[in-house]
Design a protein around this motif. Sequence first.
Motif, PDB file in Angstrom:
ATOM      1  N   LEU A  47       0.882  -0.991   0.037  1.00 18.11           N
ATOM      2  CA  LEU A  47       0.072   0.119  -0.283  1.00 18.11           C
ATOM      3  C   LEU A  47       0.944   1.472   0.188  1.00 18.11           C
ATOM      4  CD1 LEU A  47      -2.308  -0.638   2.537  1.00 18.11           C
ATOM      5  CD2 LEU A  47      -3.006  -0.025   0.275  1.00 18.11           C
ATOM      6  N   SER A  48       2.083   0.794   0.910  1.00 19.09           N
ATOM      7  CA  SER A  48       2.721   2.457   0.751  1.00 19.09           C
ATOM      8  C   SER A  48       3.806   2.765  -0.200  1.00 19.09           C
ATOM      9  CB  SER A  48       3.916   2.303   2.028  1.00 19.09           C
ATOM     10  OG  SER A  48       2.761   1.929   3.305  1.00 19.09           O
ATOM     11  N   TYR A  49       3.994   1.586  -0.963  1.00 20.49           N
ATOM     12  CA  TYR A  49       5.010   1.414  -2.197  1.00 20.49           C
ATOM     13  C   TYR A  49       3.957   2.000  -2.979  1.00 20.49           C
ATOM     14  CZ  TYR A  49       9.365  -0.120  -0.880  1.00 20.49           C
ATOM     15  OH  TYR A  49      10.072  -0.579   0.484  1.00 20.49           O
ATOM     16  N   ASN A  50       2.464   1.876  -2.990  1.00 18.91           N
ATOM     17  CA  ASN A  50       2.245   2.043  -4.435  1.00 18.91           C
ATOM     18  C   ASN A  50       1.114   3.125  -4.066  1.00 18.91           C
ATOM     19  OD1 ASN A  50      -0.020   1.600  -6.605  1.00 18.91           O
ATOM     20  ND2 ASN A  50      -1.990   0.886  -5.106  1.00 18.91           N
ATOM     21  N   LEU A  51       1.891   4.162  -3.510  1.00 17.37           N
ATOM     22  CA  LEU A  51       1.832   5.165  -2.794  1.00 17.37           C
ATOM     23  C   LEU A  51       2.286   6.154  -2.870  1.00 17.37           C
ATOM     24  CD1 LEU A  51      -0.616   7.654  -1.442  1.00 17.37           C
ATOM     25  CD2 LEU A  51       0.509   7.242   0.783  1.00 17.37           C
ATOM     26  N   ALA A  52       3.589   5.724  -2.872  1.00 20.02           N
ATOM     27  CA  ALA A  52       4.521   6.408  -3.230  1.00 20.02           C
ATOM     28  C   ALA A  52       4.791   6.522  -4.861  1.00 20.02           C
ATOM     29  CB  ALA A  52       5.497   5.540  -3.482  1.00 20.02           C
ATOM     30  N   ALA A  53       4.093   6.003  -5.276  1.00 17.14           N
ATOM     31  CA  ALA A  53       4.161   5.804  -6.929  1.00 17.14           C
ATOM     32  C   ALA A  53       3.467   6.641  -7.519  1.00 17.14           C
ATOM     33  CB  ALA A  53       3.924   4.243  -7.331  1.00 17.14           C
ATOM     34  N   LEU A  54       2.337   6.820  -6.827  1.00 19.71           N
ATOM     35  CA  LEU A  54       0.734   7.318  -6.797  1.00 19.71           C
ATOM     36  C   LEU A  54       1.136   8.305  -6.978  1.00 19.71           C
ATOM     37  CD1 LEU A  54      -2.010   8.229  -8.068  1.00 19.71           C
ATOM     38  CD2 LEU A  54      -2.700   7.775  -5.785  1.00 19.71           C
ATOM     39  N   PHE A  55       2.476   9.232  -6.278  1.00 24.09           N
ATOM     40  CA  PHE A  55       2.801  10.170  -5.377  1.00 24.09           C
ATOM     41  C   PHE A  55       3.302  10.828  -6.597  1.00 24.09           C
ATOM     42  CE2 PHE A  55       2.711  10.872  -0.829  1.00 24.09           C
ATOM     43  CZ  PHE A  55       1.455  11.153  -0.946  1.00 24.09           C
ATOM     44  N   ILE A  56       4.214   9.811  -7.428  1.00 26.94           N
ATOM     45  CA  ILE A  56       4.965  10.714  -8.448  1.00 26.94           C
ATOM     46  C   ILE A  56       3.986  10.871 -10.063  1.00 26.94           C
ATOM     47  CG2 ILE A  56       6.313   9.013 -10.120  1.00 26.94           C
ATOM     48  CD1 ILE A  56       8.375   7.541  -7.416  1.00 26.94           C
ATOM     49  N   VAL A  57       3.825   9.876  -9.683  1.00 16.67           N
ATOM     50  CA  VAL A  57       2.806   9.778 -11.490  1.00 16.67           C
ATOM     51  C   VAL A  57       1.601  11.193 -11.098  1.00 16.67           C
ATOM     52  CG1 VAL A  57       0.388   8.785 -12.224  1.00 16.67           C
ATOM     53  CG2 VAL A  57       2.138   7.122 -11.888  1.00 16.67           C
ATOM     54  N   GLY A  62       2.481  13.485  -9.346  1.00 19.72           N
ATOM     55  CA  GLY A  62       3.783  14.774  -9.246  1.00 19.72           C
ATOM     56  C   GLY A  62       3.907  15.349 -11.055  1.00 19.72           C
ATOM     57  N   ILE A  63       3.954  14.053 -12.031  1.00 18.21           N
ATOM     58  CA  ILE A  63       3.747  14.536 -13.771  1.00 18.21           C
ATOM     59  C   ILE A  63       3.338  14.978 -13.769  1.00 18.21           C
ATOM     60  CG2 ILE A  63       4.632  13.054 -15.356  1.00 18.21           C
ATOM     61  CD1 ILE A  63       6.158  11.182 -14.095  1.00 18.21           C
ATOM     62  N   PHE A  64       1.750  14.627 -13.229  1.00 25.01           N
ATOM     63  CA  PHE A  64       0.450  15.349 -13.934  1.00 25.01           C
ATOM     64  C   PHE A  64       0.174  16.956 -14.125  1.00 25.01           C
ATOM     65  CE2 PHE A  64      -3.580  15.730 -13.939  1.00 25.01           C
ATOM     66  CZ  PHE A  64      -4.426  15.116 -15.142  1.00 25.01           C
ATOM     67  N   PHE A  65       0.693  16.679 -12.787  1.00 27.26           N
ATOM     68  CA  PHE A  65      -0.174  18.544 -12.452  1.00 27.26           C
ATOM     69  C   PHE A  65       1.088  18.707 -12.387  1.00 27.26           C
ATOM     70  CE2 PHE A  65      -3.028  15.932  -9.205  1.00 27.26           C
ATOM     71  CZ  PHE A  65      -4.128  16.392 -10.601  1.00 27.26           C
ATOM     72  N   LYS A  66       2.515  18.724 -12.861  1.00 25.29           N
ATOM     73  CA  LYS A  66       3.803  19.339 -13.001  1.00 25.29           C
ATOM     74  C   LYS A  66       4.691  19.903 -11.617  1.00 25.29           C
ATOM     75  CE  LYS A  66       2.570  20.139 -17.600  1.00 25.29           C
ATOM     76  NZ  LYS A  66       2.293  20.934 -18.741  1.00 25.29           N
ATOM     77  N   GLU A  67       4.334  19.208 -10.523  1.00 25.61           N
ATOM     78  CA  GLU A  67       4.181  19.876  -9.004  1.00 25.61           C
ATOM     79  C   GLU A  67       5.729  19.089  -8.547  1.00 25.61           C
ATOM     80  OE1 GLU A  67       3.393  21.497  -7.147  1.00 25.61           O
ATOM     81  OE2 GLU A  67       1.964  22.248  -8.859  1.00 25.61           O
ATOM     82  N   PRO A  68       6.909  19.265  -8.474  1.00 25.75           N
ATOM     83  CA  PRO A  68       8.129  18.501  -8.591  1.00 25.75           C
ATOM     84  C   PRO A  68       8.066  18.048  -6.796  1.00 25.75           C
ATOM     85  CG  PRO A  68       9.063  21.212  -8.647  1.00 25.75           C
ATOM     86  CD  PRO A  68       7.720  20.509  -9.478  1.00 25.75           C
ATOM     87  N   ILE A  69       7.460  18.913  -6.144  1.00 18.76           N
ATOM     88  CA  ILE A  69       7.660  19.092  -4.621  1.00 18.76           C
ATOM     89  C   ILE A  69       6.552  17.347  -4.102  1.00 18.76           C
ATOM     90  CG2 ILE A  69       5.039  19.392  -3.860  1.00 18.76           C
ATOM     91  CD1 ILE A  69       8.633  19.470  -1.760  1.00 18.76           C
ATOM     92  N   LEU A  70       5.441  16.832  -4.833  1.00 19.56           N
ATOM     93  CA  LEU A  70       4.912  15.575  -5.169  1.00 19.56           C
ATOM     94  C   LEU A  70       5.814  14.028  -5.244  1.00 19.56           C
ATOM     95  CD1 LEU A  70       1.276  15.970  -6.378  1.00 19.56           C
ATOM     96  CD2 LEU A  70       1.922  15.060  -4.119  1.00 19.56           C
ATOM     97  N   ILE A  71       6.899  14.685  -5.515  1.00 26.61           N
ATOM     98  CA  ILE A  71       7.676  13.867  -5.855  1.00 26.61           C
ATOM     99  C   ILE A  71       8.842  13.451  -5.917  1.00 26.61           C
ATOM    100  CG2 ILE A  71       9.895  12.464  -7.523  1.00 26.61           C
ATOM    101  CD1 ILE A  71       7.613  14.663 -10.126  1.00 26.61           C
ATOM    102  N   VAL A  72       9.223  14.628  -4.407  1.00 28.06           N
ATOM    103  CA  VAL A  72       9.967  14.441  -3.308  1.00 28.06           C
ATOM    104  C   VAL A  72      10.021  13.965  -2.184  1.00 28.06           C
ATOM    105  CG1 VAL A  72      11.131  16.427  -2.237  1.00 28.06           C
ATOM    106  CG2 VAL A  72      11.241  16.624  -4.753  1.00 28.06           C
ATOM    107  N   THR A  73       8.825  14.202  -1.935  1.00 25.56           N
ATOM    108  CA  THR A  73       8.061  13.437  -0.400  1.00 25.56           C
ATOM    109  C   THR A  73       7.743  12.060  -1.053  1.00 25.56           C
ATOM    110  OG1 THR A  73       5.937  14.007  -1.327  1.00 25.56           O
ATOM    111  CG2 THR A  73       6.988  15.690  -0.203  1.00 25.56           C
ATOM    112  N   ALA A  74       7.604  11.532  -2.336  1.00 28.46           N
ATOM    113  CA  ALA A  74       7.832  10.311  -2.475  1.00 28.46           C
ATOM    114  C   ALA A  74       9.036   9.656  -2.424  1.00 28.46           C
ATOM    115  CB  ALA A  74       6.997   9.548  -3.975  1.00 28.46           C
ATOM    116  N   ILE A  75      10.440   9.978  -2.476  1.00 25.32           N
ATOM    117  CA  ILE A  75      11.823   8.987  -2.095  1.00 25.32           C
ATOM    118  C   ILE A  75      11.754   9.575  -0.263  1.00 25.32           C
ATOM    119  CG2 ILE A  75      14.029  10.055  -1.971  1.00 25.32           C
ATOM    120  CD1 ILE A  75      13.104  11.895  -4.584  1.00 25.32           C
TER     121      ILE A  75
END
Length: 90
Positions: A41-51, A53-66
């Motif tokens: 569930l957590s890894y799925n959430l991290a992957a969803l944050f990345i997707v 982040g790309i869709f909304f062009k918000e790099p903070i979502l990608i940074v929080t996934a790490i």
Amino acid sequence: MFVQEFIAAVVPLYLVATSLYLYRALKGPTIPDHVLGVDLLSYNLAALFIVLGIFFKEPILIVTAIPLALWIYALDIYVAKYLERRVMGA
């Protein structure tokens, strides 16, 4: 336009995967099954944050996934250590 079609195709897959992981986390017969469900569930959430982040062009979502992925990995190590030695901490 391609990104919106990709998101529209991926979201149902995420929902199906999330429901399967939630079932495993709640109904798993053993403790490792529960941990595996929470991990997925957590890894799925991290992957969803990345997707997203790309869709909304918000790099903070990608940074929080790490850090989220790193915390999940730390949980795995901690639980594996507990299941092997049956001692919490240290």
